[in-house]
Design a protein around this motif. Structure first.
Motif, PDB file in Angstrom:
ATOM      1  N   LEU A  50       0.792  -1.223   0.000  1.00  0.00           N
ATOM      2  CA  LEU A  50       0.000   0.000   0.000  1.00  0.00           C
ATOM      3  C   LEU A  50       0.828   1.279   0.000  1.00  0.00           C
ATOM      4  O   LEU A  50       0.356   2.320  -0.437  1.00  0.00           O
ATOM      5  N   SER A  53       1.690   2.515  -3.886  1.00  0.00           N
ATOM      6  CA  SER A  53       0.587   2.556  -4.848  1.00  0.00           C
ATOM      7  C   SER A  53       0.896   3.510  -5.992  1.00  0.00           C
ATOM      8  O   SER A  53       1.591   4.514  -5.822  1.00  0.00           O
ATOM      9  N   GLU A  67      -3.458   0.993  -7.723  1.00  0.00           N
ATOM     10  CA  GLU A  67      -3.777   1.844  -6.571  1.00  0.00           C
ATOM     11  C   GLU A  67      -3.547   1.137  -5.243  1.00  0.00           C
ATOM     12  O   GLU A  67      -3.418   1.795  -4.206  1.00  0.00           O
ATOM     13  N   LEU A  68      -3.491  -0.177  -5.267  1.00  0.00           N
ATOM     14  CA  LEU A  68      -3.228  -0.923  -4.034  1.00  0.00           C
ATOM     15  C   LEU A  68      -1.785  -1.413  -3.972  1.00  0.00           C
ATOM     16  O   LEU A  68      -1.451  -2.269  -3.152  1.00  0.00           O
ATOM     17  N   ARG A  70      -0.174  -3.181  -6.132  1.00  0.00           N
ATOM     18  CA  ARG A  70       0.050  -4.512  -6.715  1.00  0.00           C
ATOM     19  C   ARG A  70       0.742  -4.364  -8.067  1.00  0.00           C
ATOM     20  O   ARG A  70       0.555  -3.366  -8.773  1.00  0.00           O
ATOM     21  N   TYR A 243      -7.497   6.607 -13.244  1.00  0.00           N
ATOM     22  CA  TYR A 243      -6.169   7.134 -12.884  1.00  0.00           C
ATOM     23  C   TYR A 243      -5.401   7.601 -14.111  1.00  0.00           C
ATOM     24  O   TYR A 243      -4.183   7.660 -14.083  1.00  0.00           O
TER      25      TYR A 243
ATOM     26  N   ASP B 227     -14.919  11.090 -13.426  1.00  0.00           N
ATOM     27  CA  ASP B 227     -13.961  11.536 -14.448  1.00  0.00           C
ATOM     28  C   ASP B 227     -14.609  12.491 -15.441  1.00  0.00           C
ATOM     29  O   ASP B 227     -14.030  13.499 -15.838  1.00  0.00           O
ATOM     30  N   ARG B 247     -10.239  12.104  -4.570  1.00  0.00           N
ATOM     31  CA  ARG B 247      -9.020  12.022  -5.380  1.00  0.00           C
ATOM     32  C   ARG B 247      -9.005  13.116  -6.450  1.00  0.00           C
ATOM     33  O   ARG B 247      -8.011  13.817  -6.637  1.00  0.00           O
ATOM     34  N   ASN B 296      -4.387   3.417   5.790  1.00  0.00           N
ATOM     35  CA  ASN B 296      -4.225   3.154   4.360  1.00  0.00           C
ATOM     36  C   ASN B 296      -5.542   3.274   3.593  1.00  0.00           C
ATOM     37  O   ASN B 296      -5.560   3.707   2.440  1.00  0.00           O
ATOM     38  N   ARG B 299      -6.019   6.951   3.096  1.00  0.00           N
ATOM     39  CA  ARG B 299      -5.046   7.512   2.148  1.00  0.00           C
ATOM     40  C   ARG B 299      -5.363   7.092   0.713  1.00  0.00           C
ATOM     41  O   ARG B 299      -5.323   7.919  -0.201  1.00  0.00           O
ATOM     42  N   ILE B 300      -5.714   5.836   0.536  1.00  0.00           N
ATOM     43  CA  ILE B 300      -5.884   5.344  -0.832  1.00  0.00           C
ATOM     44  C   ILE B 300      -7.305   5.582  -1.355  1.00  0.00           C
ATOM     45  O   ILE B 300      -7.493   6.030  -2.480  1.00  0.00           O
ATOM     46  N   GLU B 360     -15.978   2.180  -7.473  1.00  0.00           N
ATOM     47  CA  GLU B 360     -14.524   2.005  -7.368  1.00  0.00           C
ATOM     48  C   GLU B 360     -14.018   2.139  -5.930  1.00  0.00           C
ATOM     49  O   GLU B 360     -13.249   1.295  -5.442  1.00  0.00           O
ATOM     50  N   VAL B 364     -12.056  -0.664  -3.652  1.00  0.00           N
ATOM     51  CA  VAL B 364     -10.718  -0.444  -3.100  1.00  0.00           C
ATOM     52  C   VAL B 364     -10.722  -0.764  -1.597  1.00  0.00           C
ATOM     53  O   VAL B 364      -9.867  -1.510  -1.105  1.00  0.00           O
ATOM     54  N   ILE B 368      -8.725  -3.849   0.407  1.00  0.00           N
ATOM     55  CA  ILE B 368      -7.787  -3.628   1.511  1.00  0.00           C
ATOM     56  C   ILE B 368      -8.245  -4.418   2.734  1.00  0.00           C
ATOM     57  O   ILE B 368      -7.441  -5.068   3.416  1.00  0.00           O
TER      58      ILE B 368
END
Lengths: 294, 509
Positions: A50, A53, A67-68, A70, A243, B227, B247, B296, B299-300, B360, B364, B368
């Motif tokens: 993480l 990312s 994003e993770l 990977r 992204y 987007d 984001r 995390n 953050r992500i 999305e 995510v 996690i």
């Protein structure tokens, strides 16, 4: 047997005279090798890092990270499994359904032909992606559902091709001879006509494989494919799209692999079609056509 | 048509933005009589008692609350010009403005408030306000512009004011059709709605706040995704994005756009159906307190916009207690120890799937969480569903565990029970009787404690301890809902306590 082996060898030799085919075979072979032996080769699509990312491509992460955190390359490699397995399964389903339909319709003709071909016409009239989405809505999401959905949408093309081939063979002497000697309809269809119809069916299988990969990717892109964290190219494109600004490689690299895979199947399929149509001298054929008329 | 084309080719402005970088900020000026707002989901309905985030850009533009809160939580007049709380804390009397008309031209008065209260107390029609009304005994009208709401038990000042803030009077003449036709007093009238595409509001010429609304027309355009909405803002097609992703907001903020955050955060939580499988085991549930990698996830999934939390409350809540974050920090070893105490076999502990919305951010977070659970020895699958199916399962309690946000966490603590999983009665997940009586008692104690500050704080402390011990909800992080990202030439934002979009003061220069 020996003759058919020689014929197949000759066909392959002819195919391999084409640079595009050579590249396609090599590319698909390499991709398949990586997908099959991914575990042994140390690819890890699952482990999250993480703090790393969205890392750009580097010596450690050739395709960067998602994003993770990977490894995108590993996920592309494992995504190949998803795509190829779904594609192979879909083609098998389509062939198992479509070929018998085409055989029966072409062999018996009459009302059977009319009924079966109208059903096929209805299926052809429906956009494949919508049809597949409707089926997934019924079957539920997952790789098997995608496989069945894509397979059913590919059925009409097999039925059409097979029927056309059967119609061209139905009144040939060797078929008439089998019937004259008392061969049953089933024997004539499956033991006499079908073995002589394989070539266009195989070509169709290759062409449909590329369509199936694209359709599976489209379904995954729409969130109707395999569940995470199992990777698929379409899912990577979907997530990577978000992204594009920060990490364009995330969507672009899987997209390139997807494009090349479809292109490879298509190149092989078209080359085989050319061969079957009698244009054996493929390498020169293209360049001659390209020359201006004097 | 324009909207469709825009949505279809939403990637083109993205590509353009990528090529040109942040230089597009404010590249195009818009006319000052229209504010163009990009939203990423269509509205759910016009009923102001349907407090779902999909309606947050509409409610405060079509309706007004009886009272309002400043961003700091101070109550200020709105449709109620004054109020008085009885000494015994059993009632609140509201004095209503006399110069307010509904959009239909009907007079706003106490009868309209009574009709709105009547709807709110109806379990069929009360929507999200219904559970809040459980503390209300009845109400009495004292003339046309005075109404008194009586409570079953002594009730804290804050809870009474919260209720008044939560009530947005509906025109009795439009009550029956309010889900499809707005019937409020708000600064804007509905001009046009194109389902799934756009919604246009026109200034209410009879609006009671003098000098408002500042802009004649508000156009909300519904985009398929964040987007496309971002691309619309960057290309000058929209002036504001409402409720976009954190984001995108961070990126746009770096490019010079304004980011307006409010106090009305949502809390992302791991909801547990404690009537199912291994989750009936309390130790098993408690282990999840330590299996959330909150830092995390924040953050992500949310680009750091928000706060990690082990309790459902936003930081402005009176029940907020930061010490729980440390006590229940991500710790796989503690989780493993608790799992070992459950007495459950590995097969039993893994016999469930995590319900995940196909969005999305949710995926995510789910991944996690899945990885964190794997580190603690739990191997579970994700069941990803589309929004409609997911919502049906969520609200119907058809899940073992699911990550889904809860709201109303910035107000009086018992307001958390407006969320389905936290309901103390008629709980769609647990049914009746409630399987966590200690939680029900703690909420009741919070509702009925009106004594000294120490008594009130003790009630909050009890509730907090019960929440982590019963562990049917594992809070993860607060995050921004109703986040506003605006072009530099937009000003006049009114920050709402619930982060709803308030358009009446917004202007585009």
């Amino acid at each position: 047997m020996r003759k058919s082996f020689q014929s197949a060898t000759k066909t392959i030799r002819n195919l391999m005279t084409r640079k595009g085919v050579v590249f396609s075979v090599f590319f698909l072979g390499a991709l398949s090798f990586l997908a099959i032996f991914a575990d042994l080769l140390g690819f890890d699509y699952l482990t999250q890092n993480l703090i790393a990312s969205l890392q750009p491509p580097s010596a450690e992460y050739w395709f960067g990270t998602d994003e993770l955190g990977r490894d995108i390359l590993s996920r592309v490699v494992y995504g190949t499994r998803t795509s190829l397995v779904t594609s192979a399964g879909a083609v098998t389903i389509a062939a198992l359904l479509g070929v018998p339909i085409g055989l029966i319709a072409g062999f018996f003709g009459g009302w059977r032909d009319a009924v079966l071909m109208r059903v096929v016409d209805v299926m052809l009239a429906l956009p494949a992606i919508l049809f597949a989405m409707a089926l997934i809505a019924i079957l539920g999401k997952g790789q098997m559902a995608a496989m069945i959905a894509v397979g059913i949408t590919g059925t009409p093309s097999f039925a059409r091709i097979t029927r056309a081939q059967v119609l061209s063979l139905r009144n040939r002497d060797f078929v008439t001879a089998v019937e004259a000697f008392g061969g049953s309809a089933t024997y004539a269809m499956f033991r006499t006509i079908l073995p002589n119809s394989w070539s266009p069916i195989v070509v169709q299988a290759i062409v449909l494989a590329s369509v199936a990969i694209l359709l599976e990717a489209a379904l995954s892109f729409l969130g109707m494919g395999v569940a995470p964290p199992t990777p698929s190219w379409g899912e990577m494109l979907r997530t990577g799209k978000s992204y594009l600004y920060e990490a364009p490689y995330y969507a672009v690299l899987p997209g390139i692999i997807l494009t090349l895979t479809i292109l490879s199947f298509d190149t092989i399929g078209r080359a085989m079609t050319d061969l079957l149509e009698g244009r054996h001298d493929l390498g020169d054929h293209t360049s001659k056509d390209a020359e201006p008329t004097k | 048509m324009t909207n469709k084309v825009l949505k279809m080719f939403g990637f083109l402005p993205i590509a353009l933005a990528m090529m040109t970088g942040p230089g597009l900020v404010g590249a195009q000026e818009s006319s000052s009589d229209t504010v163009r707002v990009a939203v990423v989901r269509d509205m759910a309905g016009f009923d102001p008692q349907q407090f779902v985030t999909g309606n947050f850009y509409l409610i405060k533009n079509l309706y007004d609350s009886l009272i309002e809160y400043t961003p700091e939580g101070k109550a200020v007049p709105s449709l109620a010009s004054a109020w008085a709380i009885a000494d015994d804390n059993l009632s609140i009397s509201l004095t209503l403005r006399e110069d307010v008309l509904f959009h239909s031209g009907n007079q706003f008065n106490a009868a309209a408030v009574a009709a709105t209260l009547e709807k709110a107390t109806d379990p069929e029609r009360g929507q999200n306000v219904f559970s809040t009304m459980s503390v209300v005994k009845d109400w009495t009208m004292d003339g046309d512009f005075q109404i008194t709401i009586n409570f079953k038990n002594p009730t804290s000042d804050r809870q009474m004011l919260d209720l008044a803030q939560f009530l947005l009077p509906i025109d009795p003449a439009g009550m029956d059709n309010v889900a499809t036709a707005p019937a409020g007093t708000g600064a804007y009238l509905l001009e046009e709605r194109l389902v799934g595409q756009s919604l246009t509001l026109r200034a209410n010429p009879n609006y009671w706040r003098k000098g408002e609304p500042a802009t004649e027309t508000i156009v909300f355009t519904v985009f398929d995704d964040d987007d496309s909405a971002t691309a619309a803002l960057e290309s000058g097609i929209a002036d504001i994005i409402y409720s976009g992703s954190s984001r995108s907001a961070i990126r746009l903020g770096d490019a010079g756009y304004q980011i307006i955050k409010g106090p009305g955060k949502l809390t992302q939580v791991f909801r547990i159906n404690s009537t199912r499988g291994p989750f009936q085991n309390q130790k098993f549930r408690q282990a999840f307190n330590f299996m959330m990698d909150r830092e995390n996830i924040l953050r992500i999934a949310y680009s750091g916009l928000g706060d990690i939390t082990a309790l459902p409350w936003a930081a402005v809540s009176p029940a907020y207690d930061a010490s729980y974050i440390k006590e229940f920090a991500f710790d796989v070893d503690k989780a493993k120890a608790l799992l070992a105490e459950t007495g459950l076999s590995a097969a039993e502990m893994n016999d469930w799937a995590l319900l995940v919305r196909s969005r999305e951010t949710d995926q995510v977070i789910a991944q996690i969480v899945q990885a964190s659970l794997a580190a603690a020895g739990l191997d579970i699958k994700l069941n990803v569903l589309g929004a409609a199916e997911w919502r049906e399962d969520l609200l119907g309690g058809n899940f073992a565990a699911v990550v889904a946000a809860v709201g109303n966490v910035q107000k009086f603590p018992s307001r958390v029970s407006t969320n389905s999983i936290y309901r103390t009665s008629n709980n769609p997940v647990f049914g009746d009787p409630h399987p966590h009586p200690d939680y029900v008692a703690a909420i009741e104690r919070v509702n009925t404690t009106v004594g000294s500050d120490a008594d009130v704080q003790a009630a909050y402390d009890t509730l907090n301890r019960v929440l982590v011990e019963e562990a049917f909800v594992i809070p993860i992080t607060t995050y921004e809902t109703g986040l506003i990202v605006a072009a530099p030439n937009v000003s006049g934002f009114t920050v709402d306590i619930d982060n709803m979009f308030v358009a009446r003061t917004v202007v585009v220069k």
